[in-house]
Design an enzyme around this catalytic site. Structure first.
Site, short mmCIF file in Angstrom:
data_model
loop_
_atom_site.label_atom_id
_atom_site.label_comp_id
_atom_site.label_asym_id
_atom_site.label_seq_id
_atom_site.Cartn_x
_atom_site.Cartn_y
_atom_site.Cartn_z
CG LEU A 16 -1.97 -1.09 1.32
CD1 LEU A 16 -2.71 -1.04 2.66
CD2 LEU A 16 -2.96 -0.98 0.17
CG ASP A 17 0.36 4.21 -2.91
OD1 ASP A 17 1.11 3.33 -3.37
OD2 ASP A 17 -0.53 4.76 -3.56
CB VAL A 18 3.90 6.68 1.95
CG1 VAL A 18 4.05 7.55 3.18
CG2 VAL A 18 5.23 6.05 1.60
CE LYS A 28 -2.63 7.42 -3.52
NZ LYS A 28 -1.35 7.25 -2.86
#
Ligand code: URA
Length: 232
Positions: A102-104, A186
């Site tokens: 998962l992204d930051v 995104k």
């Protein structure tokens, strides 16, 4: 079969160096006989191993569900941000890794394990395991945007499989996708003319993020949850 010293270190009896010492000092018995060879291959299923007379019980693999906090990295190293693995330091002796990334700035359901086959099963798009995200949007969602997301979108390296969209309110949707490409949600929203302002993963297959877990909290999966994910 696995090396005796590796097995004992995996089970939390000490570092590799510490367990080697326990073995060489004669504290370890296999099937009732002292074993001083740290590289002896043992069968976790059938060999009975004791340390100083106490039976060693085995956890073959570890399967953890975490509610990933913001500003953390799904990586084995901490750089600008801490790794999520720092939150589970009680398992530091195991070779854990995150199942996908998962992204930051993404929060929510993250699986962490030391079982490569399990991770592959979850990640592989061929298993069609749905991932559900709560997506907060910059612009109000429109019918055209929903159509674009649901029809599949073309990107440089892949075409997204048809997604499902549930509009919760004008600026909040639940998006269900099969794949887990880099920045996929995104990029999908950007492709239909919107932007993601906050992202949380709610579900993988039938596995729902445990609502009792605050961000940064974690727990081991139950045997039923593991079996269900592998069937999915
Ligand atoms: N899609 C994204 O864009 N980011 C994530 O962290 C997960 C899915």
């Amino acid at each position: 079969m696995i090396r005796l010293d590796k097995l004992l270190a995996n089970e939390g009896y000490g570092t590799r160096k510490e367990v080697k010492k326990l073995i060489r000092d004669g504290f370890v018995e296999i099937n009732g006989e002292v074993c001083k060879k740290d590289d002896r291959k043992v069968d976790e299923e059938n060999d009975q191993i004791t340390i100083d007379g106490e039976l060693v019980t085995f956890h073959k693999n570890v399967y953890i569900m975490m509610n990933k906090p913001e500003q953390t990295l799904c990586s084995n190293e901490s750089t600008k941000y801490p790794s999520v693995l720092e939150y589970i330091s009680e398992y530091a002796h195991r070779d854990l890794f995150t199942v996908g990334r998962l992204d930051v700035d993404t929060v929510g359901l993250l699986l962490i394990t030391d079982d490569g086959d399990f991770a592959h099963h979850i990640i592989s798009p061929s298993h069609h395991l749905e991932k559900i995200y709560e997506v907060h949007l910059q612009e109000a969602i429109t019918d055209e945007m929903i159509e674009g997301l649901e029809n599949g979108l073309e990107f440089k390296e892949f075409t997204s499989m048809p997604a499902k969209v549930e509009a919760i309110s004008s600026h909040l949707i639940h998006l269900t996708i099969m794949e887990g490409k880099f920045h996929q949600v995104k990029r999908m929203l950007h492709a239909v003319g919107n932007e993601v302002v906050a992202l949380k993963r709610l579900q993988i297959g039938n596995l729902v993020l445990d609502p009792s877990l605050q961000e940064g909290d974690y727990r081991e999966l139950t045997q039923e949850e593991i079996a269900d994910l592998l069937e999915g």
